[in-house]
Design a protein around this motif. Sequence first.
Motif: not given
Length: 266
Positions: A18, A32-33, A35-37, A41-44
């Motif tokens: 990351d 985006s990173k 929001r994922q962590l 958001d779910p991991p892409p």
Amino acid sequence: MALTKEQLAKRGEIGASDVPTIVNGTAEQLNSKWRQLVGLDPPPDLSEVWAVQQGTYMEPFVLDWHARKLGYPLEERGEVLRHPALDYLTCTLDAYDQVRGFVIDAKCTAWSIDWARQFYTPQLLIQAECRAAAGAIMLISVGGREPEEVEIEWDDTYHREVLQRISSFKLCMETMTEPSPMPKLAPPEKWRTIDLVTDETPNWRDEMICELLTWGNTRDAAKAHAAAADAAKKLVPMDVGKILCDDIIIKRNKKGFLAIRSTGDE
């Protein structure tokens, strides 16, 4: 490399993979990173991304091939390690070279080695620190060619800035505050040289030239100023705490150190 459930369980809130985005990502990539962590958001889903799947497929072969060329095995493949200072930060090693004491990270890319070096240096820095390694090597295959070693280097300033950006990003995670992008951080070997006489591109060129000319014109005076202050301090007897001369004051503090100043500076 696809991680097992056991490997995923050992990962911290931020992984070394990351870190390149955290250090040098665009505003969109950084958000985006984040929001994922933080779980927004779910991991892409990268199962249909050719470059990612190609790298996953090629990595074991790249490492095996290189180990044969070295004449000894590359160890600790897939080992998950935690950073000694930042307990929320982990890495998954591609491999460790016990003979040289270097971590090795395999990369397959269509981009240039220079691009890969600049982008991935923060990741390998973290891997080296997690392993307490002597150094880091990016084992890179460009465009499907035979992989070659690229030793990754950094200085103390770059190292401190990488850790500071990771810590700042972690604070954004804790406070649920969207992170802001920072200026690109280049490793020392990627620093540029600019000749202000011939290069008219920088928008700060004229201002910089003005400041540098001022510095050059006042350099001798600055040296004389500093030398006079040192000479004056040496003349002050040990039992004197203060000397006045028009608007100039020399004063001794409680530890015995002398300071010289002008009341006009206040």
